[in-house]
Design a protein around this motif. Structure first.
Motif, PDB file in Angstrom:
ATOM      1  N   TYR A   1       0.855  -1.203   0.000  1.00 59.69           N
ATOM      2  CA  TYR A   1       0.000   0.000   0.000  1.00 59.69           C
ATOM      3  C   TYR A   1       0.888   1.249   0.000  1.00 59.69           C
ATOM      4  CZ  TYR A   1      -4.067  -2.875   0.487  1.00 59.69           C
ATOM      5  OH  TYR A   1      -5.052  -3.784   0.225  1.00 59.69           O
ATOM      6  N   ARG A   2       0.486   2.272  -0.762  1.00 58.84           N
ATOM      7  CA  ARG A   2       1.297   3.494  -0.868  1.00 58.84           C
ATOM      8  C   ARG A   2       0.535   4.670  -0.286  1.00 58.84           C
ATOM      9  NH1 ARG A   2       3.305   4.489  -6.529  1.00 58.84           N
ATOM     10  NH2 ARG A   2       4.987   5.537  -5.430  1.00 58.84           N
ATOM     11  N   GLU A   3       1.283   5.562   0.334  1.00 56.37           N
ATOM     12  CA  GLU A   3       0.631   6.676   1.039  1.00 56.37           C
ATOM     13  C   GLU A   3       0.226   7.790   0.082  1.00 56.37           C
ATOM     14  OE1 GLU A   3       3.043   8.619   4.002  1.00 56.37           O
ATOM     15  OE2 GLU A   3       1.397   9.913   4.625  1.00 56.37           O
ATOM     16  N   LEU A   4      -0.960   8.347   0.296  1.00 59.21           N
ATOM     17  CA  LEU A   4      -1.273   9.615  -0.358  1.00 59.21           C
ATOM     18  C   LEU A   4      -1.743  10.621   0.677  1.00 59.21           C
ATOM     19  CD1 LEU A   4      -4.444   9.113  -0.460  1.00 59.21           C
ATOM     20  CD2 LEU A   4      -4.115   8.495  -2.815  1.00 59.21           C
ATOM     21  N   ARG A   5      -1.600  11.879   0.350  1.00 56.92           N
ATOM     22  CA  ARG A   5      -1.965  12.962   1.282  1.00 56.92           C
ATOM     23  C   ARG A   5      -2.951  13.877   0.575  1.00 56.92           C
ATOM     24  NH1 ARG A   5       3.508  13.986   4.842  1.00 56.92           N
ATOM     25  NH2 ARG A   5       3.990  11.774   4.987  1.00 56.92           N
ATOM     26  N   LEU A   6      -4.076  14.070   1.200  1.00 58.19           N
ATOM     27  CA  LEU A   6      -5.184  14.767   0.539  1.00 58.19           C
ATOM     28  C   LEU A   6      -5.603  15.990   1.351  1.00 58.19           C
ATOM     29  CD1 LEU A   6      -7.177  11.535  -0.295  1.00 58.19           C
ATOM     30  CD2 LEU A   6      -5.807  12.913  -1.868  1.00 58.19           C
ATOM     31  N   PRO A   7      -6.316  16.928   0.707  1.00 54.11           N
ATOM     32  CA  PRO A   7      -6.733  18.136   1.428  1.00 54.11           C
ATOM     33  C   PRO A   7      -7.677  17.804   2.591  1.00 54.11           C
ATOM     34  CG  PRO A   7      -7.087  18.377  -0.936  1.00 54.11           C
ATOM     35  CD  PRO A   7      -6.716  16.954  -0.714  1.00 54.11           C
ATOM     36  N   VAL A   8      -7.627  18.654   3.594  1.00 57.08           N
ATOM     37  CA  VAL A   8      -8.523  18.506   4.741  1.00 57.08           C
ATOM     38  C   VAL A   8      -9.894  19.115   4.419  1.00 57.08           C
ATOM     39  CG1 VAL A   8      -8.855  19.276   7.134  1.00 57.08           C
ATOM     40  CG2 VAL A   8      -6.635  18.444   6.403  1.00 57.08           C
ATOM     41  N   VAL A   9      -9.914  20.022   3.454  1.00 54.96           N
ATOM     42  CA  VAL A   9     -11.168  20.679   3.069  1.00 54.96           C
ATOM     43  C   VAL A   9     -11.553  20.233   1.658  1.00 54.96           C
ATOM     44  CG1 VAL A   9     -12.249  22.911   2.603  1.00 54.96           C
ATOM     45  CG2 VAL A   9     -10.636  22.688   4.494  1.00 54.96           C
TER      46      VAL A   9
END
Ligand code: HAM
Length: 420
Positions: free
Chosen positions: A38-46
């Motif tokens: 599994y690979r990490e992604l970072r997404l907006p909080v809004v």
């Protein structure tokens, strides 16, 4: 004196003693997730409010009552994310990463729900979420459950119980919904106010009621498993047989419906009896229809999310965490004119990879007290003249005097070869 400003209710500070546990959980999670590809992604909080209304369902508690929504300065309706799955799908479609592809992703971060705060339930809380796309069979459902089980084991956490259910296809669920509504309508007098409201908009959620007076009625309600379509039944049997072969115990709970509308087929929760009413530590399931609902091409999907506050609370009860931020060395200028020497000696020690706290004032006694409190292994005392005394605070090496220039060569091998 002006009034002290306090944190927003249900939003917690994580102080250094707490962070020790959090960092351990995050490090173990990363290792386990990477072991499964599994690979990490970072997404907006809004995100746009509509994303959550459409994905989670406009008649769910989350969308009806719990979202932190606001209009920004351009008049756009935005929401602090109450969960991560919707944003993940949005990002996958927008970046062209889902159609005809297999993806294994994870994310971690804060989520926001305006719930009534109590132990284990907060308005800002944190999840580690795991999502897999483009795989049809029950194998990947089993993979996610095995991954979570491996995570509990790696953390040293025992006593979680796995509950499973299948919600079938939207068609089989709608057949069941009709049957359930009939059953509930015949018992209107026994329904509490919340359930009467749910009966019209989201009747399956009546099964989720925690009201003790409703439990008898819920137990006797028709079971979703009786209305299941054949393909969903085969899928579910495939999953349970894989879990049997892998030796993972589970209980089938036909009343497990989940609070978000996007699920199809498999749903599951890992539960504990040790956190009062907030028993779900990890929850998820399949959501094969969501990508299409959000404008993408049909794509199979399954995932889960772990509530980190709940997980850390359980671990804190069981497993001591050792800090990885404890200074190795505390440098104490016993003679006040040597504060500058202390600063520079500490720099030389850091050049060698040591963690060092430097003091700039105070007596020998208060300096040693502080070194003990922060858990340092050695104190370096700079007294009058040019000597440095290296004092072993935890072992039996006693105290040795040397030139300041010799301290780094002496301490680095002792502290960086696993003897710390
Ligand atoms: P969820 O069941 O809403 O699912 O949340 C997952 C977990 O987050 C819960 O089991 C719980 O541990 C934690 N949690 C939820 N609300 C709170 C709260 N107010 N305070 C503390 N912890 C909380 C989802 O969010 C889905 N997105 C899971 C998923 C991923 N399904 C498919 N992929």
């Amino acid at each position: 004196m002006s009034k002290v400003i306090q944190a927003v209710r249900g939003m917690n500070d994580l102080l250094p003693e707490d962070v020790v546990h959090w960092r351990r959980v995050e490090a173990v999670a990363r290792d386990v997730l990477h072991a499964y590809g599994y690979r990490e992604l970072r997404l907006p909080v809004v995100e746009r409010t509509e994303l959550f209304a459409r994905s989670i369902g406009s008649h769910t508690d989350i969308v009806e009552k719990e979202m932190y929504s606001f209009e920004d300065r351009n008049g756009e309706r935005l929401t602090l994310r109450p969960e991560g799955t919707a944003g993940c799908v949005r990002a996958g479609i927008e970046n062209g990463l889902l159609y005809n592809q297999v993806q294994r992703w994870w994310y971690a971060g804060p989520m926001f729900r305006h719930e009534r705060p109590q132990k284990g339930r907060y308005r800002q809380f944190h999840q580690i979420g795991v999502e897999a796309y483009g795989m049809t069979g029950p194998d990947v459902d089993a993979e996610l459950i095995l991954l979570s089980a491996r995570f509990w084991k790696a953390l040293g956490l025992t006593g979680l119980r796995l509950e499973l259910n299948t919600l079938g296809t939207p068609e089989s669920r709608s057949r069941y919904r009709d049957r359930l509504v009939d059953y509930l309508r015949q018992r209107m007098d026994a329904l509490d106010e919340d359930s009467r409201r749910r009966l019209d908009v989201n009747p399956l959620r009546v099964l989720d009621s925690k009201n003790p007076e409703m439990q008898e009625l819920i137990r006797a309600a028709p079971s979703l498993l009786d209305d299941l379509d054949d393909a969903s039944r085969v899928h579910f049997e495939g999953l349970t047989s894989l879990l049997d072969r892998a030796g993972v115990g589970y209980v089938i709970n036909p009343r497990l419906v989940r609070g978000l509308d996007y699920y199809t087929r498999t749903v599951f929760e890992w539960l504990t009896d040790r956190l009062g009413a907030q028993s779900a530590v990890c929850a998820g399931g399949r959501y094969d229809g969501l990508v299409e609902l959000l404008g993408g091409k049909p794509t199979q999907a399954v995932g889960f999310a772990i509530g980190l506050e709940r997980l850390v609370e359980l671990l804190r009860q069981d497993v001591p965490a050792t800090a990885d931020d404890t200074p190795h060395v505390c440098v104490i200028p016993v003679a006040s004119e040597r504060a500058g020497d202390a600063l520079l000696l500490a720099e030389r020690l850091r050049d060698r990879g040591l963690r060092v706290e430097c003091q700039y004032a105070g007596s020998l006694k208060s300096g040693l007290k502080r070194a003990d409190k922060i858990g340092a292994r050695y104190a370096v005392l700079l007294e009058g003249g040019d000597a440095a005394a290296v004092k072993d605070l935890r072992g039996d090496e006693g105290q040795r005097t040397m030139t300041p220039g010799a301290v780094a060569d002496y301490l680095a091998p002792l502290l960086l070869t696993g003897r710390q």
